[in-house]
Design a protein around this motif. Sequence first.
Motif, PDB file in Angstrom:
ATOM      1  N   LYS A   1      15.806  16.021  -1.806  1.00  7.65           N
ATOM      2  CA  LYS A   1      15.915  16.806  -0.570  1.00  7.65           C
ATOM      3  C   LYS A   1      14.704  16.572   0.322  1.00  7.65           C
ATOM      4  N   SER A   2      13.525  16.480  -0.281  1.00  6.68           N
ATOM      5  CA  SER A   2      12.314  16.195   0.502  1.00  6.68           C
ATOM      6  C   SER A   2      12.412  14.841   1.177  1.00  6.68           C
ATOM      7  N   PHE A   3      12.897  13.847   0.434  1.00  7.00           N
ATOM      8  CA  PHE A   3      13.027  12.507   1.004  1.00  7.00           C
ATOM      9  C   PHE A   3      14.044  12.496   2.140  1.00  7.00           C
ATOM     10  N   GLN A   4      15.154  13.201   1.963  1.00  2.00           N
ATOM     11  CA  GLN A   4      16.176  13.256   3.017  1.00  2.00           C
ATOM     12  C   GLN A   4      15.633  13.906   4.285  1.00  2.00           C
ATOM     13  N   SER A   5      14.790  14.916   4.126  1.00  2.00           N
ATOM     14  CA  SER A   5      14.200  15.561   5.306  1.00  2.00           C
ATOM     15  C   SER A   5      13.288  14.611   6.065  1.00  2.00           C
ATOM     16  N   LEU A   6      12.551  13.760   5.320  1.00  2.00           N
ATOM     17  CA  LEU A   6      11.682  12.775   5.968  1.00  2.00           C
ATOM     18  C   LEU A   6      12.510  11.730   6.712  1.00  2.00           C
ATOM     19  N   VAL A   7      13.651  11.343   6.123  1.00  2.00           N
ATOM     20  CA  VAL A   7      14.543  10.384   6.787  1.00  2.00           C
ATOM     21  C   VAL A   7      15.077  10.976   8.083  1.00  2.00           C
ATOM     22  N   CYS A   8      15.464  12.241   8.044  1.00  3.74           N
ATOM     23  CA  CYS A   8      15.984  12.898   9.252  1.00  3.74           C
ATOM     24  C   CYS A   8      14.937  12.949  10.368  1.00  3.74           C
ATOM     25  N   ASP A   9      13.673  13.125   9.989  1.00  5.11           N
ATOM     26  CA  ASP A   9      12.612  13.211  10.998  1.00  5.11           C
ATOM     27  C   ASP A   9      12.444  11.905  11.768  1.00  5.11           C
ATOM     28  N   VAL A  10      12.661  10.752  11.081  1.00  4.90           N
ATOM     29  CA  VAL A  10      12.452   9.453  11.739  1.00  4.90           C
ATOM     30  C   VAL A  10      13.758   8.795  12.182  1.00  4.90           C
ATOM     31  N   GLY A  11      14.883   9.375  11.810  1.00  6.13           N
ATOM     32  CA  GLY A  11      16.166   8.881  12.296  1.00  6.13           C
ATOM     33  C   GLY A  11      16.959   8.042  11.317  1.00  6.13           C
ATOM     34  N   ARG A  12      16.302   7.174  10.538  1.00 13.98           N
ATOM     35  CA  ARG A  12      17.018   6.300   9.611  1.00 13.98           C
ATOM     36  C   ARG A  12      16.056   5.800   8.531  1.00 13.98           C
ATOM     37  N   PHE A  13      16.640   5.321   7.412  1.00 13.76           N
ATOM     38  CA  PHE A  13      15.836   4.873   6.276  1.00 13.76           C
ATOM     39  C   PHE A  13      14.874   3.761   6.668  1.00 13.76           C
ATOM     40  N   GLU A  14      15.336   2.839   7.519  1.00 17.49           N
ATOM     41  CA  GLU A  14      14.530   1.663   7.862  1.00 17.49           C
ATOM     42  C   GLU A  14      13.251   2.016   8.604  1.00 17.49           C
ATOM     43  N   ASN A  15      13.176   3.225   9.135  1.00 23.49           N
ATOM     44  CA  ASN A  15      11.990   3.620   9.900  1.00 23.49           C
ATOM     45  C   ASN A  15      10.879   4.200   9.026  1.00 23.49           C
ATOM     46  N   LEU A  16      11.159   4.395   7.750  1.00 26.28           N
ATOM     47  CA  LEU A  16      10.140   4.897   6.833  1.00 26.28           C
ATOM     48  C   LEU A  16       9.399   3.728   6.182  1.00 26.28           C
ATOM     49  N   PRO A  17       8.066   3.784   6.106  1.00 24.75           N
ATOM     50  CA  PRO A  17       7.296   2.704   5.469  1.00 24.75           C
ATOM     51  C   PRO A  17       7.211   2.850   3.947  1.00 24.75           C
ATOM     52  N   PHE A  18       8.200   3.503   3.353  1.00 24.87           N
ATOM     53  CA  PHE A  18       8.238   3.684   1.908  1.00 24.87           C
ATOM     54  C   PHE A  18       9.666   4.015   1.505  1.00 24.87           C
ATOM     55  N   VAL A  19       9.912   4.048   0.183  1.00 27.29           N
ATOM     56  CA  VAL A  19      11.241   4.347  -0.330  1.00 27.29           C
ATOM     57  C   VAL A  19      11.164   5.584  -1.220  1.00 27.29           C
ATOM     58  N   LYS A  20      12.337   6.029  -1.716  1.00 23.45           N
ATOM     59  CA  LYS A  20      12.376   7.265  -2.504  1.00 23.45           C
ATOM     60  C   LYS A  20      11.523   7.160  -3.767  1.00 23.45           C
ATOM     61  N   ARG A  21      11.486   5.987  -4.367  1.00 25.69           N
ATOM     62  CA  ARG A  21      10.692   5.835  -5.589  1.00 25.69           C
ATOM     63  C   ARG A  21       9.218   6.109  -5.330  1.00 25.69           C
ATOM     64  N   ASP A  22       8.705   5.720  -4.173  1.00 23.32           N
ATOM     65  CA  ASP A  22       7.311   5.991  -3.837  1.00 23.32           C
ATOM     66  C   ASP A  22       7.054   7.491  -3.748  1.00 23.32           C
ATOM     67  N   VAL A  23       8.030   8.216  -3.195  1.00 22.02           N
ATOM     68  CA  VAL A  23       7.919   9.675  -3.111  1.00 22.02           C
ATOM     69  C   VAL A  23       7.911  10.279  -4.507  1.00 22.02           C
ATOM     70  N   ARG A  24       8.815   9.799  -5.346  1.00 25.27           N
ATOM     71  CA  ARG A  24       8.897  10.321  -6.706  1.00 25.27           C
ATOM     72  C   ARG A  24       7.608  10.035  -7.486  1.00 25.27           C
ATOM     73  N   ASN A  25       7.043   8.834  -7.313  1.00 27.02           N
ATOM     74  CA  ASN A  25       5.797   8.491  -7.989  1.00 27.02           C
ATOM     75  C   ASN A  25       4.642   9.361  -7.512  1.00 27.02           C
ATOM     76  N   TYR A  26       4.602   9.623  -6.204  1.00 23.01           N
ATOM     77  CA  TYR A  26       3.518  10.453  -5.658  1.00 23.01           C
ATOM     78  C   TYR A  26       3.597  11.879  -6.208  1.00 23.01           C
ATOM     79  N   ILE A  27       4.793  12.457  -6.199  1.00 27.98           N
ATOM     80  CA  ILE A  27       4.954  13.815  -6.717  1.00 27.98           C
ATOM     81  C   ILE A  27       4.589  13.870  -8.196  1.00 27.98           C
ATOM     82  N   GLY A  28       4.978  12.831  -8.938  1.00 24.02           N
ATOM     83  CA  GLY A  28       4.630  12.784 -10.358  1.00 24.02           C
ATOM     84  C   GLY A  28       3.133  12.777 -10.579  1.00 24.02           C
ATOM     85  N   ARG A  29       2.422  11.979  -9.775  1.00 23.06           N
ATOM     86  CA  ARG A  29       0.957  11.932  -9.904  1.00 23.06           C
ATOM     87  C   ARG A  29       0.340  13.278  -9.561  1.00 23.06           C
TER      88      ARG A  29
END
Length: 376
Positions: free
Chosen positions: A128-156
Motif C-alpha cells: 500500500k505504501s508503494f502504491q501511494s508513492l506511485v500515485c504521487d508521481v503518476g506511473r511506475f516508470e517515474n519512480l527511481p526504485f522498485v517495490k523490492r527496494d521499498v521492502r528492503n528499506y523497511i526491513g532494514r
Amino acid sequence: MIFETVDKVKEFYKQYAIRCGFGVRVRSSSKGEDNKLCFVKLVCSCEGNYVSTIPPELKSQPTKTKNYGAQITVVKKGGQWHIKNVILDHNHDLSPMKSRMIRGNKKLNIQVKRTLDMNDETGVRINKSFQSLVCDVGRFENLPFVKRDVRNYIGRQRRALGKEGDDQALMAHFSHMRQMNNDFYFEINFDDNNRISNVFWVDVRSRAACEEFGDVVSFDTTYLTNKYDMPFAPFVGVNHHDKSPDGILTDQCRAMQNAIDIVFPNTPHGWCLWHLMKSIHENLQGYTHYKTIKTKLKTLVYESLNVHQFESGWQQLMNDHDLDNNDWLGTLYEERKRWVPCYLKGNFLAGMSTTQRSEGLNAFFDGFINSITTLQ
C-alpha cells in the motif's frame, strides 16, 4: 571539462549514465605522494570479464561478460579535477527507459524514506505504501526504485537499533542510575540517521576499583556480537592492594593499538600471547617444514631468558628456513616488545601474557545474555 571535487565528477557521470541507460562504478583509483586521491577511472557497470563459478555443463546457457569500453578518466591538477580520457561506445544495448532498474541508479530520497517510516509506524502494509508513492508521481516508470527496494528499506529499519524501544529504555535506565549516583558514567554515540552506534557505561563501584586497584586492564573485543552486529566488549581489571604501574593487555588489533597510544601514551601495552601463537598455523602452514618452524618458534618465544638470546635465535630461525620475506613474521618482529615475554619483564602485567581473564568473565556473562539479547 573541469570539476571542483571528485564527487561532482561522479554525480555528473552518474546522471549522464541514467539518461543513457547504464550503470556506473569506480574501476580504479590511486593516491599521490601526499596520500590524497589524484586519479579515478569511472566505467560502465557491465565492464570487465566475468566467468561464472558454476561449471558450464550445469548451465543451460553459459555466459561471459564482455569487456565493455565506456569510461571516463579524471586526474587532479592544481586542486581541480580534469577529464583526461573519454570513451562513449558500448558493446551492449542501452535502455534509458529501464535505467531506474540498474542497481547503482536506484535511490530513495529523504522524503520517500520519511513517508515509508511513518506508514510503517501506523501499520500501513508495504504494498500500500508503494502504491501511494506511485500515485504521487503518476506511473511506475517515474519512480527511481522498485517495490523490492521499498521492502528492503523497511526491513532494514525494522532491524535497526532502537526500533524495539531499546534506545528509549537504555536512556531511561542510565538516567535513573545517574539520579541514584552522579558518579555513574555513560556515553552514547549516534550515527547520521540518529540511531545508536555504540554505548559505553561504567558503574560507581567499577570506577572506584579502577582508581584504587587498576594495576592491569584486559580488553577483549572478540566476545559476543548481538543482533545489531555490535560486539559486547567488557574491560576486565586485575585488583591488587599494591599500587603498581598501569598496564593494558589486548589482542593484536591495530585500531586498539592506535587508540591506546593516543589515550594512554604512558601505559605499557601488551599483546595476548595465546592469540599470536594460535595464528601460527594460519600464517605459516604453507611452508614445507612447517612443523619444525612452529616448534622452533614456540621454543624461542617461551624459553628465551633475555633479549640477546631471543634476537640471535630469531635471526637463526629466519636464515635456516628462508623466512625473511614473510610479512606476518616481519610485523611480529617489529612489535616484539609488545608480546615476547623476555621484553616484558620490566612491565607489570599481573603475571598475565594472555586475555584469559577476559575470557573467564565472558563465561560469566554467558549465563545472562546471548546473541539475540537486546540492549534493554
